[in-house]
Design a protein around this motif. Sequence first.
Motif, PDB file in Angstrom:
ATOM      1  N   MET A   1       0.814  -1.209   0.000  1.00  0.00           N
ATOM      2  CA  MET A   1       0.000   0.000   0.000  1.00  0.00           C
ATOM      3  C   MET A   1       0.854   1.269   0.000  1.00  0.00           C
ATOM      4  SD  MET A   1      -3.271  -0.832  -0.058  1.00  0.00           S
ATOM      5  CE  MET A   1      -2.684  -2.016  -1.273  1.00  0.00           C
ATOM      6  N   PHE A   2       2.081   1.157   0.481  1.00  0.00           N
ATOM      7  CA  PHE A   2       2.899   2.359   0.622  1.00  0.00           C
ATOM      8  C   PHE A   2       3.546   2.796  -0.685  1.00  0.00           C
ATOM      9  CE2 PHE A   2       2.158   0.843   4.836  1.00  0.00           C
ATOM     10  CZ  PHE A   2       1.856   2.007   5.510  1.00  0.00           C
TER      11      PHE A   2
ATOM     12  N   ARG B   1       0.795   5.074  -1.474  1.00  0.00           N
ATOM     13  CA  ARG B   1       0.650   6.194  -0.555  1.00  0.00           C
ATOM     14  C   ARG B   1       1.807   7.188  -0.651  1.00  0.00           C
ATOM     15  NH1 ARG B   1      -3.087   6.218   3.036  1.00  0.00           N
ATOM     16  NH2 ARG B   1      -1.854   7.681   4.283  1.00  0.00           N
ATOM     17  N   ASP B   2       3.014   6.687  -0.893  1.00  0.00           N
ATOM     18  CA  ASP B   2       4.160   7.593  -0.950  1.00  0.00           C
ATOM     19  C   ASP B   2       4.059   8.584  -2.099  1.00  0.00           C
ATOM     20  OD1 ASP B   2       5.292   6.422   1.256  1.00  0.00           O
ATOM     21  OD2 ASP B   2       6.753   5.228   0.143  1.00  0.00           O
TER      22      ASP B   2
ATOM     23  N   PRO C   1       0.727   9.227  -4.392  1.00  0.00           N
ATOM     24  CA  PRO C   1      -0.588   8.844  -4.914  1.00  0.00           C
ATOM     25  C   PRO C   1      -0.847   9.316  -6.336  1.00  0.00           C
ATOM     26  CG  PRO C   1      -0.783  10.499  -3.179  1.00  0.00           C
ATOM     27  CD  PRO C   1       0.622  10.031  -3.159  1.00  0.00           C
TER      28      PRO C   1
ATOM     29  N   GLU D   1      -6.479  11.565  -5.602  1.00  0.00           N
ATOM     30  CA  GLU D   1      -5.404  11.224  -4.677  1.00  0.00           C
ATOM     31  C   GLU D   1      -5.916  11.168  -3.235  1.00  0.00           C
ATOM     32  OE1 GLU D   1      -2.071  13.815  -5.288  1.00  0.00           O
ATOM     33  OE2 GLU D   1      -2.150  13.537  -7.458  1.00  0.00           O
TER      34      GLU D   1
ATOM     35  N   LEU E   1      -5.709   7.869  -0.760  1.00  0.00           N
ATOM     36  CA  LEU E   1      -5.124   7.869   0.585  1.00  0.00           C
ATOM     37  C   LEU E   1      -6.123   7.363   1.622  1.00  0.00           C
ATOM     38  CD1 LEU E   1      -3.131  11.223   0.464  1.00  0.00           C
ATOM     39  CD2 LEU E   1      -2.193   8.906   0.463  1.00  0.00           C
TER      40      LEU E   1
ATOM     41  N   THR F   1      -6.619   3.473   0.999  1.00  0.00           N
ATOM     42  CA  THR F   1      -5.468   2.648   1.380  1.00  0.00           C
ATOM     43  C   THR F   1      -5.292   2.628   2.892  1.00  0.00           C
ATOM     44  OG1 THR F   1      -4.000   4.541   0.922  1.00  0.00           O
ATOM     45  CG2 THR F   1      -4.209   2.855  -0.790  1.00  0.00           C
ATOM     46  N   THR F   2      -5.619   3.726   3.560  1.00  0.00           N
ATOM     47  CA  THR F   2      -5.586   3.729   5.025  1.00  0.00           C
ATOM     48  C   THR F   2      -6.544   2.684   5.572  1.00  0.00           C
ATOM     49  OG1 THR F   2      -4.938   6.053   5.188  1.00  0.00           O
ATOM     50  CG2 THR F   2      -6.067   5.105   7.095  1.00  0.00           C
TER      51      THR F   2
ATOM     52  N   THR G   1       1.591   4.624   8.804  1.00  0.00           N
ATOM     53  CA  THR G   1       0.187   4.980   8.619  1.00  0.00           C
ATOM     54  C   THR G   1      -0.671   3.713   8.522  1.00  0.00           C
ATOM     55  OG1 THR G   1       0.874   6.976   7.443  1.00  0.00           O
ATOM     56  CG2 THR G   1      -1.403   6.256   7.139  1.00  0.00           C
TER      57      THR G   1
END
Length: 217
Positions: free
Chosen positions: A111-112, A115-116, A118, A128, A132, A135-136, A175
């Motif tokens: 997922m990162f 996220r890093d 988007p 975006e 976020l 994905t959280t 996160t």
Amino acid sequence: MADEYVVHGAAGSGSVPVEATLRLLGLPYRVVENAPWASKAAADAVGQVNRLRQVPAVILPTGELMTESAAILIHLADSHPQAGLAPAVGAPQRAQFLRWMTYLPAQVYSMFWVRDEPSRLGADEAHEKVILERTTQRIADCWRMMDEQVEPGDYILGAAFSVLDLYVTVMSRWTPRRKVFYQAAPKMSAVVRRVDADPRLADFWAQRMPFEGAWEG
């Protein structure tokens, strides 16, 4: 040193459980500090070692390159069985060890990449924001599903500490951070707190992933 491990990584990143494992094993290593998400220069520097431009990337004492944090952790643990950082091949816990060591990068760590940055998948800022948010939630859901299927003792696989515990401890501080993790994964929460407090790693955590700021959420 010809016998040292060279870890391309960054404080707070996926290189941290690898570095912690090397510390626990007493193996010589040095860190080449580059956070590829921080700047193009850092990403380019990592890209000279790992074409995916991701950390960790480890140069073994043999000169061989290893990437993928789960693979590195399993390799280190299996190469030093006397340390007991992974169930041995044939041990009752081995199948679940491999299951969860694979689950973490496939379901949580992946997922990162989104996220890093988007914008890799989002067409505009509104998209975006949704990426976020979702994905959280996905990360929290994955922690919840794992927690429902493990029966920890002092550690995730029972009485014995393993690199799986290090892996979860570090990732649980990313996160959506620990407050959400504690709610989603109450059984594993006691484990990560135990690893946080491990006296063998006190100085290491202070240097590489300090308990300060907003890390608990």
